[in-house]
Design a protein around this motif. Structure first.
Motif, PDB file in Angstrom:
ATOM      1  N   ILE A 166      23.415  38.443  31.235  1.00  0.00           N
ATOM      2  CA  ILE A 166      23.148  37.130  30.715  1.00  0.00           C
ATOM      3  C   ILE A 166      21.960  36.810  30.584  1.00  0.00           C
ATOM      4  O   ILE A 166      21.087  37.141  31.421  1.00  0.00           O
ATOM      5  CB  ILE A 166      24.064  36.077  31.570  1.00  0.00           C
ATOM      6  CG1 ILE A 166      23.567  36.021  33.063  1.00  0.00           C
ATOM      7  CG2 ILE A 166      25.687  36.256  31.507  1.00  0.00           C
ATOM      8  CD1 ILE A 166      24.011  34.816  33.965  1.00  0.00           C
ATOM      9  N   THR A 167      21.569  36.085  29.487  1.00  0.00           N
ATOM     10  CA  THR A 167      20.126  35.541  29.399  1.00  0.00           C
ATOM     11  C   THR A 167      20.265  34.257  28.976  1.00  0.00           C
ATOM     12  O   THR A 167      20.693  33.607  28.413  1.00  0.00           O
ATOM     13  CB  THR A 167      19.625  36.512  27.789  1.00  0.00           C
ATOM     14  OG1 THR A 167      19.938  37.806  27.759  1.00  0.00           O
ATOM     15  CG2 THR A 167      18.375  36.000  27.590  1.00  0.00           C
ATOM     16  N   ALA A 168      19.269  33.749  29.986  1.00  0.00           N
ATOM     17  CA  ALA A 168      18.836  32.312  30.053  1.00  0.00           C
ATOM     18  C   ALA A 168      17.715  32.078  29.259  1.00  0.00           C
ATOM     19  O   ALA A 168      16.795  32.687  29.608  1.00  0.00           O
ATOM     20  CB  ALA A 168      18.728  31.633  31.543  1.00  0.00           C
ATOM     21  N   GLU A 169      17.700  31.282  28.461  1.00  0.00           N
ATOM     22  CA  GLU A 169      16.519  30.709  27.778  1.00  0.00           C
ATOM     23  C   GLU A 169      16.161  29.068  27.738  1.00  0.00           C
ATOM     24  O   GLU A 169      17.272  28.566  27.687  1.00  0.00           O
ATOM     25  CB  GLU A 169      16.666  31.086  26.197  1.00  0.00           C
ATOM     26  CG  GLU A 169      15.489  30.776  25.262  1.00  0.00           C
ATOM     27  CD  GLU A 169      15.499  31.403  23.970  1.00  0.00           C
ATOM     28  OE1 GLU A 169      14.959  32.314  23.510  1.00  0.00           O
ATOM     29  OE2 GLU A 169      16.369  30.620  23.092  1.00  0.00           O
ATOM     30  N   VAL A 170      15.151  28.899  27.705  1.00  0.00           N
ATOM     31  CA  VAL A 170      14.635  27.648  27.769  1.00  0.00           C
ATOM     32  C   VAL A 170      13.728  27.309  26.319  1.00  0.00           C
ATOM     33  O   VAL A 170      13.143  28.209  26.541  1.00  0.00           O
ATOM     34  CB  VAL A 170      14.131  26.844  28.989  1.00  0.00           C
ATOM     35  CG1 VAL A 170      14.956  27.036  30.237  1.00  0.00           C
ATOM     36  CG2 VAL A 170      12.889  27.557  29.422  1.00  0.00           C
TER      37      VAL A 170
END
Length: 131
Positions: free
Chosen positions: A89-93
């Motif tokens: 999973i890749t979390a991006e803000v």
């Protein structure tokens, strides 16, 4: 902080993460442990707790953008798809707003899996304490 600025982190979710989260929170939902039951559910198999998924956003916010000293004031997240052990999973803000009068930042928050399926999306309001 500038509008449009982004940061992201990727992590492979492990089966052990389910146990660690359970130890921390007491969340013993059978959908996280009972393969036969989970297979019969709408999810079709074991899923990880939402807190494991959203926790990666804590790392991005606290370590990368806005960075150390940051805490969530408010979050509005929708869980769109299940995450399973083994998923990357890749979390991006992304900065949507940065207040000039206070160290408050509004962020777009998104988590995708290795197939680019959005598993979580929403927004967060973050306070960054000057350290």
């Amino acid at each position: 902080m500038t509008v449009g600025q982004r940061a992201q982190r990727t992590r492979v979710v492990r089966t052990e993460d389910i146990g660690l989260f359970t130890e921390l929170t007491g969340d013993r939902n059978p959908l996280h442990y009972d393969e036969a039951l989970a297979r019969r559910s709408r999810f079709g198999g074991i899923i990880v707790q939402g807190g494991v998924t959203s926790g990666l956003l804590n790392a991005v916010v606290d370590e990368d953008l806005p960075g150390p000293g940051s805490v969530f004031l408010h979050v509005d997240w929708s869980f769109r798809a299940p995450v399973r052990p083994g998923d990357a999973i890749t979390a991006e803000v992304e900065v949507l707003e940065a207040r000039a009068d206070k160290p408050i930042t509004k962020l777009r928050t998104t988590i995708t899996n290795q197939d680019e399926v959005v598993v979580l999306d929403g927004e967060a309001l973050v306070w960054t304490e000057p350290l």
